[in-house]
Scaffold this active site. Structure first.
Site, PDB file in Angstrom:
ATOM      1  CG  ASP A 255      -2.015  -0.999   1.130  1.00 50.20           C
ATOM      2  OD1 ASP A 255      -2.318  -1.416   0.002  1.00 50.20           O
ATOM      3  OD2 ASP A 255      -2.574  -1.374   2.178  1.00 50.20           O
TER       4      ASP A 255
ATOM      5  CG  HIS B 184      24.434   8.362 -11.330  1.00 48.17           C
ATOM      6  ND1 HIS B 184      23.538   8.535 -12.345  1.00 48.17           N
ATOM      7  CD2 HIS B 184      25.127   9.524 -11.261  1.00 48.17           C
ATOM      8  CE1 HIS B 184      23.689   9.741 -12.884  1.00 48.17           C
ATOM      9  NE2 HIS B 184      24.656  10.353 -12.237  1.00 48.17           N
TER      10      HIS B 184
ATOM     11  CG  ASP C  71      26.653  14.565  -7.030  1.00 51.01           C
ATOM     12  OD1 ASP C  71      25.921  15.552  -6.819  1.00 51.01           O
ATOM     13  OD2 ASP C  71      26.893  14.125  -8.184  1.00 51.01           O
TER      14      ASP C  71
ATOM     15  CG  ASP D 236      24.196  18.539  -9.437  1.00 52.36           C
ATOM     16  OD1 ASP D 236      24.715  17.768  -8.612  1.00 52.36           O
ATOM     17  OD2 ASP D 236      24.179  18.315 -10.676  1.00 52.36           O
TER      18      ASP D 236
ATOM     19  CG  HIS E  84      31.233  12.454 -15.572  1.00 55.08           C
ATOM     20  ND1 HIS E  84      31.306  13.817 -15.485  1.00 55.08           N
ATOM     21  CD2 HIS E  84      32.024  11.969 -14.570  1.00 55.08           C
ATOM     22  CE1 HIS E  84      32.087  14.156 -14.469  1.00 55.08           C
ATOM     23  NE2 HIS E  84      32.545  13.049 -13.912  1.00 55.08           N
TER      24      HIS E  84
ATOM     25  CG  HIS F 170      23.894  18.854 -15.743  1.00 52.79           C
ATOM     26  ND1 HIS F 170      23.063  19.432 -14.820  1.00 52.79           N
ATOM     27  CD2 HIS F 170      24.755  18.074 -15.028  1.00 52.79           C
ATOM     28  CE1 HIS F 170      23.388  19.001 -13.602  1.00 52.79           C
ATOM     29  NE2 HIS F 170      24.428  18.183 -13.696  1.00 52.79           N
TER      30      HIS F 170
ATOM     31  CG  HIS G  93      20.989  15.664 -15.626  1.00 54.44           C
ATOM     32  ND1 HIS G  93      21.252  14.350 -15.850  1.00 54.44           N
ATOM     33  CD2 HIS G  93      21.917  16.064 -14.727  1.00 54.44           C
ATOM     34  CE1 HIS G  93      22.285  13.955 -15.115  1.00 54.44           C
ATOM     35  NE2 HIS G  93      22.704  14.989 -14.420  1.00 54.44           N
TER      36      HIS G  93
ATOM     37  CD  GLU H   9      28.359  17.440 -13.102  1.00 62.60           C
ATOM     38  OE1 GLU H   9      28.490  16.409 -12.428  1.00 62.60           O
ATOM     39  OE2 GLU H   9      27.254  17.879 -13.465  1.00 62.60           O
TER      40      GLU H   9
ATOM     41  CE1 TYR I 126      34.346  10.478 -10.337  1.00 62.16           C
ATOM     42  CE2 TYR I 126      34.854  10.938 -12.655  1.00 62.16           C
ATOM     43  CZ  TYR I 126      34.179  11.261 -11.487  1.00 62.16           C
ATOM     44  OH  TYR I 126      33.346  12.357 -11.467  1.00 62.16           O
TER      45      TYR I 126
ATOM     46  NE  ARG J  91      30.353  14.121  -9.571  1.00 62.63           N
ATOM     47  CZ  ARG J  91      30.234  12.842  -9.302  1.00 62.63           C
ATOM     48  NH1 ARG J  91      31.054  11.967  -9.874  1.00 62.63           N
ATOM     49  NH2 ARG J  91      29.291  12.394  -8.484  1.00 62.63           N
TER      50      ARG J  91
ATOM     51  CD  GLU K 274      27.593  18.591  -9.848  1.00 64.02           C
ATOM     52  OE1 GLU K 274      27.575  17.633  -9.055  1.00 64.02           O
ATOM     53  OE2 GLU K 274      26.833  18.680 -10.837  1.00 64.02           O
TER      54      GLU K 274
HETATM   55  N1  GLY Z   1      24.100  14.710  -9.415  1.00 63.54           N
HETATM   56  C1  GLY Z   1      23.934  14.429 -10.773  1.00 63.54           C
HETATM   57  C2  GLY Z   1      24.897  15.155 -11.582  1.00 63.54           C
HETATM   58  O1  GLY Z   1      25.863  15.649 -11.052  1.00 63.54           O
HETATM   59  O2  GLY Z   1      24.746  15.344 -12.750  1.00 63.54           O
HETATM   60 MN    MN Z   2      25.578  17.643 -11.998  1.00 65.22          MN
HETATM   61 MN    MN Z   3      25.990  16.205  -9.007  1.00 69.24          MN
END
Ligand code: GLY
Ligand code: MN
Ligand code: MN
Length: 450
Positions: A40, A244, A261, A272, A351, A355, A362, A385, A389, A407, A409
């Site tokens: 539920d 991710h 992140d 972000d 990556h 964005h 995004h 960002e 790695y 990373r 960002e």
């Molecule tokens: N947190 C997702 C990205 O950095 O694009």
């Molecule tokens: Mn991002």
């Molecule tokens: Mn991010």
């Protein structure tokens, strides 16, 4: 309830959309369905960003209809009916009266009646904006309304003959942030930066990644954010190499780096931010080399975030600069042009570097227009960002770099002048990060809470 009150200029937004629509057209925006989780239980509901942007209305089972150059209302909402019995279980509903009085609908109907009303509202429209292919539950409802009109059309030639995707119209508006949107995004950025600072201060070796997640999300809610805009990532050690990684169920070991992140969502707008910091007092030499490389590239890329730049060029520049550093660090061997050409850099940087950011992490908005990268403009918000790695089992790389992911960002508002970094309150300079780690370990002690 406070969070339900419309506070952003939704009427003005709708007026801008209507101004861009041709005469005798209509646009429909359905909500996303509620997602079942188990038994539920449902996943917490999040309104479709288009509906949220147009109305501030957060309830599921909603259809927003805009009409231009047609008899009757220009803004119609279909919403769940008031139901005192259900509201005891699942919360207050605005109902048709609330849709009119609080959300400014000129006409409102119960969503259960959408089938009987939609055809009538669309009959005189010659074009209809709808995100075809992505209409979900609303698709069959719309099909039925259009089919009804087509059947009648044999006699009277009524009903829209053209379907148009609303993306180019609405998403162009969402892409360029107005001052009121920037104000909300600043708040999301401030709350997120505070959460990162606190996590950076509070980490101790032996803690679970999930504890860091809890701290970050606690700050989001404590400061009044809606929650997160995307699932929080806390990756210690080589978990940082999984882009991710959201399990967040590992222990943070002495000597590891921790990558966080996370972004708070405020009034539907998300920040972000990524920060990477040592679990101990300082970076070890290998970690420091990788961190310095990413930080240097990140700062230089932020400086490029100016009108006229585009996301393709930003990514190409990131690839070149990061590949140069991969060669310096002996992660790759060869000449930079060849390594870029062969995409060898993808082993350590797989990556994108940027964005658009807004209601969706995004965010909407085309980064390429008619086959050409679109020049960035003042008022757009982007992330910057870069990361490096090095998987733990990466062959032929210096041992001291193995199993480290970094990373960094930030969220950047483009202006006519210098880029404005909205997320500076989250430390990223080595001296600032290490100072915070030292004071945090002093304040909280070295061992994790029982
Ligand atoms: N947190 C997702 C990205 O950095 O694009
Ligand atoms: Mn991002
Ligand atoms: Mn991010």
């Amino acid at each position: 309830m406070i969070a339900d009150l419309p506070s952003l200029p939704f009427a003005e937004r709708r007026a801008r959309v209507l101004a861009a629509m041709p005469e005798r057209s209509a646009a429909v925006f359905p909500s996303l369905p509620v997602a079942p989780r188990n038994g539920d239980v449902e996943y917490p509901y999040r309104q479709h960003s288009d509906v949220l942007w147009l109305t501030g209305f957060k309830e599921p089972e909603t259809v927003v209809l805009l009409r231009k150059g047609l008899d009757g209302p220009s803004f119609v909402m279909f919403v769940r009916r008031r139901d005192p019995e259900m509201e005891v279980w699942t919360g207050r509903r605005a109902g048709v009266d609330g849709a009119r009085e609080r959300f400014g609908a000129e006409a409102a109907h119960e969503v259960g009646d959408v089938r009987s009303h939609l055809g009538g509202y669309l009959r005189e429209a010659t074009a209809l904006y709808v995100a075809f292919g992505r209409t979900g539950w609303f698709g069959p409802v719309l099909d039925e309304a259009l089919e009804g009109l087509r059947r009648a059309k044999r006699q009277s030639w009524h009903g829209p003959m053209a379907l148009l995707d609303p993306g180019p119209l609405l998403h162009e508006l969402r892409l360029r942030k107005t001052p009121d949107e920037v104000a909300v995004m600043r708040r999301a950025a401030d709350i997120t930066a505070e959460a990162h600072r606190q996590a950076m201060e509070a980490v101790r070796p032996g803690m679970g990644e999930y504890e860091v997640q809890a701290l970050v999300e606690y700050t989001f809610r404590r400061r009044g954010a809606d929650g997160w805009g995307y699932p929080t990532i806390v990756g210690a050690g080589d978990n940082a190499c999984i882009l991710h990684y959201v399990e967040n169920d590992d222990r943070i070991e002495e000597g590891e780096l921790v990558l966080v992140d996370a972004g708070a969502e405020v009034s539907g707008y998300t920040a972000d931010i990524t920060r990477t910091f040592p679990a101990g007092r300082r970076f070890d030499p290998g970690q420091r080399d990788l961190y310095d490389a990413v930080l240097d590239v990140q700062k230089r890329l932020v400086d490029l975030a100016r009108p006229g730049m585009d996301l393709t060029r930003l990514q190409d520049t990131a690839i070149r600069w990061l590949t140069e550093r991969m060669v310096d660090l002996r992660l790759l061997r060869g000449d930079v042009d060849g390594l870029v050409e062969s995409k060898a850099f993808r082993r350590f940087y797989p990556h994108g570097v940027s964005h658009f950011l807004g209601m969706d992490v995004h965010d909407v908005g085309a980064s390429v227009l008619e086959g050409r990268p679109r020049p960035l403009e003042a008022g757009m918000v982007i992330t910057v960002e870069p990361g490096l790695y090095v998987p733990p089992d990466a062959p032929k790389v210096p041992k001291r770099l193995r199993g480290i992911g970094v990373r960094i960002e930030d969220d950047v508002l483009l202006t006519a002048g210098d880029p404005e970094v909205l997320t500076t309150a989250a430390p990223k300079e080595v001296a600032d990060v290490e100072a915070l780690r030292r004071s945090g370990l002093k304040k909280y002690g070295r061992s994790p809470a029982a």
